[in-house]
Design a protein around this motif. Structure first.
Motif, PDB file in Angstrom:
ATOM      1  N   THR A  31     -12.605  14.629  37.626  1.00 10.84           N
ATOM      2  CA  THR A  31     -14.051  14.848  37.736  1.00 10.84           C
ATOM      3  C   THR A  31     -14.553  14.347  39.083  1.00 10.84           C
ATOM      4  O   THR A  31     -14.322  13.186  39.437  1.00 10.84           O
ATOM      5  CB  THR A  31     -14.786  14.114  36.608  1.00 10.84           C
ATOM      6  OG1 THR A  31     -14.248  14.527  35.355  1.00 10.84           O
ATOM      7  CG2 THR A  31     -16.265  14.424  36.654  1.00 10.84           C
ATOM      8  N   PRO A  32     -15.237  15.191  39.866  1.00 17.23           N
ATOM      9  CA  PRO A  32     -15.676  14.766  41.204  1.00 17.23           C
ATOM     10  C   PRO A  32     -16.920  13.887  41.145  1.00 17.23           C
ATOM     11  O   PRO A  32     -17.814  14.077  40.325  1.00 17.23           O
ATOM     12  CB  PRO A  32     -15.974  16.101  41.899  1.00 17.23           C
ATOM     13  CG  PRO A  32     -16.351  17.038  40.799  1.00 17.23           C
ATOM     14  CD  PRO A  32     -15.553  16.612  39.600  1.00 17.23           C
ATOM     15  N   GLU A  33     -16.949  12.921  42.022  1.00 14.69           N
ATOM     16  CA  GLU A  33     -18.099  12.039  42.221  1.00 14.69           C
ATOM     17  C   GLU A  33     -18.026  11.575  43.663  1.00 14.69           C
ATOM     18  O   GLU A  33     -16.944  11.433  44.230  1.00 14.69           O
ATOM     19  CB  GLU A  33     -18.026  10.859  41.249  1.00 14.69           C
ATOM     20  CG  GLU A  33     -19.295  10.054  41.159  1.00 14.69           C
ATOM     21  CD  GLU A  33     -19.167   8.920  40.147  1.00 14.69           C
ATOM     22  OE1 GLU A  33     -20.148   8.194  39.963  1.00 14.69           O
ATOM     23  OE2 GLU A  33     -18.086   8.763  39.561  1.00 14.69           O
ATOM     24  N   TRP A  34     -19.175  11.338  44.277  1.00 14.90           N
ATOM     25  CA  TRP A  34     -19.175  11.042  45.708  1.00 14.90           C
ATOM     26  C   TRP A  34     -18.273   9.871  46.071  1.00 14.90           C
ATOM     27  O   TRP A  34     -17.482   9.950  47.014  1.00 14.90           O
ATOM     28  CB  TRP A  34     -20.601  10.769  46.168  1.00 14.90           C
ATOM     29  CG  TRP A  34     -21.445  11.997  46.229  1.00 14.90           C
ATOM     30  CD1 TRP A  34     -21.030  13.279  46.027  1.00 14.90           C
ATOM     31  CD2 TRP A  34     -22.840  12.076  46.514  1.00 14.90           C
ATOM     32  NE1 TRP A  34     -22.080  14.146  46.162  1.00 14.90           N
ATOM     33  CE2 TRP A  34     -23.213  13.442  46.458  1.00 14.90           C
ATOM     34  CE3 TRP A  34     -23.812  11.130  46.797  1.00 14.90           C
ATOM     35  CZ2 TRP A  34     -24.511  13.875  46.689  1.00 14.90           C
ATOM     36  CZ3 TRP A  34     -25.114  11.554  47.020  1.00 14.90           C
ATOM     37  CH2 TRP A  34     -25.453  12.906  46.982  1.00 14.90           C
ATOM     38  N   GLY A  35     -18.387   8.771  45.354  1.00 15.12           N
ATOM     39  CA  GLY A  35     -17.561   7.608  45.670  1.00 15.12           C
ATOM     40  C   GLY A  35     -16.089   7.862  45.458  1.00 15.12           C
ATOM     41  O   GLY A  35     -15.238   7.447  46.259  1.00 15.12           O
ATOM     42  N   ALA A  68     -17.105  22.559  46.995  1.00 13.17           N
ATOM     43  CA  ALA A  68     -17.359  22.706  45.562  1.00 13.17           C
ATOM     44  C   ALA A  68     -17.321  21.356  44.859  1.00 13.17           C
ATOM     45  O   ALA A  68     -18.168  21.060  44.004  1.00 13.17           O
ATOM     46  CB  ALA A  68     -16.330  23.651  44.946  1.00 13.17           C
ATOM     47  N   ARG A  69     -16.376  20.513  45.235  1.00  6.22           N
ATOM     48  CA  ARG A  69     -16.267  19.201  44.588  1.00  6.22           C
ATOM     49  C   ARG A  69     -17.449  18.301  44.976  1.00  6.22           C
ATOM     50  O   ARG A  69     -17.959  17.537  44.160  1.00  6.22           O
ATOM     51  CB  ARG A  69     -14.944  18.538  44.965  1.00  6.22           C
ATOM     52  CG  ARG A  69     -13.759  19.249  44.346  1.00  6.22           C
ATOM     53  CD  ARG A  69     -12.433  18.578  44.701  1.00  6.22           C
ATOM     54  NE  ARG A  69     -12.317  17.217  44.216  1.00  6.22           N
ATOM     55  CZ  ARG A  69     -12.092  16.883  42.953  1.00  6.22           C
ATOM     56  NH1 ARG A  69     -11.978  17.827  42.027  1.00  6.22           N
ATOM     57  NH2 ARG A  69     -11.982  15.621  42.603  1.00  6.22           N
ATOM     58  N   LEU A  70     -17.889  18.415  46.228  1.00  6.79           N
ATOM     59  CA  LEU A  70     -19.014  17.606  46.677  1.00  6.79           C
ATOM     60  C   LEU A  70     -20.301  18.040  45.987  1.00  6.79           C
ATOM     61  O   LEU A  70     -21.088  17.199  45.518  1.00  6.79           O
ATOM     62  CB  LEU A  70     -19.160  17.732  48.198  1.00  6.79           C
ATOM     63  CG  LEU A  70     -20.230  16.860  48.864  1.00  6.79           C
ATOM     64  CD1 LEU A  70     -19.919  15.387  48.679  1.00  6.79           C
ATOM     65  CD2 LEU A  70     -20.327  17.199  50.350  1.00  6.79           C
ATOM     66  N   VAL A  71     -20.521  19.339  45.892  1.00  5.98           N
ATOM     67  CA  VAL A  71     -21.738  19.853  45.272  1.00  5.98           C
ATOM     68  C   VAL A  71     -21.764  19.545  43.782  1.00  5.98           C
ATOM     69  O   VAL A  71     -22.769  19.080  43.240  1.00  5.98           O
ATOM     70  CB  VAL A  71     -21.871  21.367  45.523  1.00  5.98           C
ATOM     71  CG1 VAL A  71     -22.995  21.953  44.672  1.00  5.98           C
ATOM     72  CG2 VAL A  71     -22.124  21.641  47.000  1.00  5.98           C
TER      73      VAL A  71
END
Length: 267
Positions: free
Chosen positions: A217-221, A61-64
Motif C-alpha cells: 500500500t503506497p504512502e508518502w513516507g 500512480a503510487r504517489l497520487v
C-alpha cells in the motif's frame, strides 16, 4: 514573488492534493500496484512521468494514490488534537480554579516531551498501523491546542459584552456557547491549518520508520523509505515523494500565516 500571492499558491496546491485524495484518476489511470519488471527503475519519461520503482510500478500512480492515506491520517490526527485540545482549553479557561491548574500542568508535561518521541512511545503500546499513527500524532498536538484555546477563552471571558451578559443574569452554559466559544474559535482555524502541516510531516516520518501502512500500500513516507536504498542510481524514488511532503507542509504553513497563524504561534 509578492507575499500576497503565497496564500493563493498554497490554496492551489492544497486543492490539487484534495483532488488527488478524492479522485486520483484525474491525474493517472495506472494501477499503483501493477508490476512490470521490464521497466524497473526507469527514470522519468513520457510513459512514466515520475519514473518507476524496483518492481516496475509507476511512481506517479503510487504517489497520487498514496495521497489519500497520508492526508487522511494527518486530517484524523489534526481533528483528534483539535477536538481534545479545544475541550480542555475551554474547560481550563472558563472554569479556572483547580481544573485550570490540573489541565495546564498536564499540558506542560506533554509539551516537555518531544512530539515524535511521544508518538513512538504510544505506538510501542498500541502497535503499528495507520489508525494508531493518526491517534499517536493527534495526542501529541493536544497540549498545544489546549494552551492556545485557553489563552483566547481567558481574553474573551473578560470582554465587556460577556460581563454585560453575566450581569444580565445569563447562566454559564449560555455564556459559554453563545459568547465565549464562538468568539474564541477564530485563531483556532489558523492553528488547525498549521497543525495539519505538522501532522503530515509526523505521519510521513512514522511511515518512513515502518509504523504506517503495510506494503505494498503506497504512502508518502513509505515511498521515501522504499527508495532510500536506490538513492544513488534512482534519485526520483525519494525526491518526488519528499517534494510532495515538503510542498504540502509549506502550503499549510502559508495558508496558516494568511489566516493569522503568526499571532497564534506567538502566543
Amino acid at each position: 514573488m509578492p507575499v500576497r500571492s503565497l496564500p493563493l499558491l498554497s490554496l492551489a496546491w492544497l486543492a490539487i492534493i484534495l483532488t488527488a485524495t478524492v479522485a486520483p484518476r484525474v491525474f493517472t489511470s495506472r494501477d499503483p500496484l501493477a508490476v512490470d519488471p521490464a521497466v524497473r527503475l526507469s527514470g522519468p519519461s513520457a510513459l512514466h512521468p515520475l519514473g518507476t520503482d524496483q518492481l516496475g510500478r509507476d511512481l506517479l500512480a503510487r504517489l497520487v494514490h498514496g495521497t489519500a492515506l497520508s492526508l487522511g491520517s494527518a486530517l484524523t490526527a489534526t481533528l483528534v488534537g483539535l477536538c481534545l485540545g479545544t475541550l480542555l482549553g475551554v474547560l481550563a479557561g472558563f472554569l479556572r480554579s483547580w481544573p485550570d491548574t490540573v489541565i495546564m500542568r498536564g499540558a506542560d508535561i506533554l509539551l516537555s516531551i518531544p512530539g515524535m518521541l511521544l508518538a513512538l512511545v504510544l505506538l510501542a503500546a498500541l502497535g503499528p498501523g495507520v489508525r494508531n499513527v493518526a491517534l499517536a500524532v493527534g495526542v501529541g498536538s493536544v497540549a498545544t491546542c489546549s494552551r492556545v484555546v485557553r489563552a483566547h477563552v481567558l481574553r474573551v471571558r473578560e470582554s465587556p459584552y460577556v460581563e454585560a451578559a453575566r450581569s444580565g443574569g445569563a447562566r454559564w452554559p449560555r455564556l459559554l456557547l453563545r459568547h465565549v466559544l464562538p468568539n474564541s474559535m477564530g485563531p483556532v482555524w489558523a492553528l488547525a491549518t498549521l497543525e495539519l502541516g505538522a501532522a503530515i510531516l509526523a505521519v510521513s516520518a512514522l511511515s518512513f520508520l515502518g509504523y504506517g501502512s503495510r506494503p505494498p500500500t503506497p504512502e508518502w513516507g513509505s515511498l521515501v523509505a522504499e527508495g532510500r536504498d536506490a538513492l544513488r542510481h534512482a534519485w526520483w524514488l525519494t525526491t518526488f515523494p519528499g517534494l510532495a511532503v515538503a510542498a504540502t507542509v509549506a502550503a499549510c504553513g502559508g495558508l496558516s500565516r494568511a489566516l493569522g497563524g503568526e499571532g497564534v504561534v506567538a502566543r
